[in-house]
Design an enzyme around this catalytic site. Sequence first.
Site, PDB file in Angstrom:
ATOM      1  N   SER A  84     -19.134 -30.479  22.876  1.00 36.96           N
ATOM      2  CA  SER A  84     -18.091 -31.301  22.259  1.00 36.96           C
ATOM      3  C   SER A  84     -18.437 -31.869  20.899  1.00 36.96           C
ATOM      4  CB  SER A  84     -17.708 -32.448  23.200  1.00 36.96           C
ATOM      5  OG  SER A  84     -16.869 -31.975  24.211  1.00 36.96           O
ATOM      6  N   TYR A 188     -10.359 -39.005  28.116  1.00 32.85           N
ATOM      7  CA  TYR A 188     -10.926 -37.873  27.384  1.00 32.85           C
ATOM      8  C   TYR A 188     -10.330 -36.574  27.911  1.00 32.85           C
ATOM      9  CZ  TYR A 188     -14.613 -35.268  24.960  1.00 32.85           C
ATOM     10  OH  TYR A 188     -15.310 -34.439  24.126  1.00 32.85           O
ATOM     11  N   SER A 189      -9.753 -35.789  27.007  1.00 36.03           N
ATOM     12  CA  SER A 189      -9.096 -34.552  27.417  1.00 36.03           C
ATOM     13  C   SER A 189      -9.414 -33.431  26.443  1.00 36.03           C
ATOM     14  CB  SER A 189      -7.576 -34.745  27.501  1.00 36.03           C
ATOM     15  OG  SER A 189      -6.946 -33.508  27.809  1.00 36.03           O
ATOM     16  N   ASN A 190     -10.077 -32.408  26.925  1.00 36.46           N
ATOM     17  CA  ASN A 190     -10.384 -31.265  26.081  1.00 36.46           C
ATOM     18  C   ASN A 190      -9.137 -30.520  25.642  1.00 36.46           C
ATOM     19  OD1 ASN A 190     -13.441 -31.127  26.083  1.00 36.46           O
ATOM     20  ND2 ASN A 190     -13.008 -31.320  28.266  1.00 36.46           N
ATOM     21  N   GLY A 325     -22.187 -33.721  23.529  1.00 41.64           N
ATOM     22  CA  GLY A 325     -21.547 -32.520  24.040  1.00 41.64           C
ATOM     23  C   GLY A 325     -22.304 -31.918  25.197  1.00 41.64           C
ATOM     24  N   SER A 354     -32.090 -32.833  39.942  1.00 46.38           N
ATOM     25  CA  SER A 354     -32.287 -33.472  41.247  1.00 46.38           C
ATOM     26  C   SER A 354     -32.674 -34.944  41.143  1.00 46.38           C
ATOM     27  CB  SER A 354     -33.349 -32.708  42.048  1.00 46.38           C
ATOM     28  OG  SER A 354     -34.578 -32.660  41.344  1.00 46.38           O
TER      29      SER A 354
END
Length: 405
Positions: A84, A188-190, A325, A354
């Site tokens: 991003s 937040y929206s791609n 990003g 993990s």
Amino acid sequence: MAPAAGAAGAPAAPHRVAAAGGERTADGAALDAVVRAMVREGGAAATLARVRENGSTVWKGAAGVADLATGAPADPDGRFRIGSVTKTFVATVVLQLVAEHRIGLDDSVESRLPGVVPNGAGITVRQLLNHTSGIHDFTEDPAFDASNEETLRQWLAGGRWTSYRPQQLVDIANTYPPYFAPGQGWHYSNTDYVLISMIIERLTGRSWAQEVDRRIIRPLGLTGTSMPIYSPFIPGSHAHGYYKLPTGPADVTLLNPSMASAAGAGISTTADLTRFIAALLGGQLLGPAELAAMKDTSGPNAAAGYGLGLQRLTTPCGEFWGHDGGIPGYNTLLVGEVTGKRQFATSINRYDLSDHAAMLRTSNALYSAGTCGGGPSASSPSALPSDAAATPHSAGPLALSVSTH
């Protein structure tokens, strides 16, 4: 044969670079230590980082391996997928078009892309850029959910080669209701930046990638930066990205970046990224009015500190601006001090997810050292983008999120 899962090998020796001029404040020993810790404790196969001050690199480092199979050391000058952080490049192009009076921030999506979004008449270009449009994020569709074992298996087996047209990604988003009415919230929206890419192409007759290249990459001489649309390759020296599976490491370096589009398909280096953010915040790419608009975090996006493709990061040593990003195998953070003195970029090849507490601890130490110099008085920034901090969702086939999402 690849080593057992999580066996990243001995960290490569960090590379130190003396400043060409100006006062050096980067604590090289501390930066060396935190880059190594990202591999030793933080679940990274490789970590690259760079600090730039007063126009010169004062420190760069790499730890871990570029390839788990061969054990080749990570290259501090290598390329990586930036996820991003691509959005900051794309938003800069839009604001240049605003300065040229070819588009207005308050133009409606409907006026630029008739019929593409059901409620496009009520959504502005500004709301796409600052994620207050309410449009659903296509990456939240189950087809992009890496936490689902079957989805991940299918993606690894062949889904990663799928070519998506921007309209297809928007169509996925349009099957879901909006999060809220335009301008009445922040999410937040791609999808927002996929729509921005379509507007750029409609307006200029060239793709978003071509416009980034001709307006930013070439003028700044960013020789390690590219914006692929469909090519699965990372050119030149680069560290591989991996997922950790019960059967061992799955190499996810090669993928069709059209699944990210203008929301996250970019490739770069720490040298190019620090030069870019210095040029952007220093006024080389935008005029004062456009840069001020880019840094406007008023309204529903205030809590996230998110402007127009640019996010504010508050640290004990001052205000920084940048973006983070995430995309398969790679996490990136790019920030620049508001005064223009210091820039910091890092790429972390997350592998073993993990130990979440260790990931957060080592990430915070790295970001603190990168922004505040790494000295004994430095402490963690008060707000860290979530991809950078390695929250669990950043492991997905397409994780391009920031901050409070």
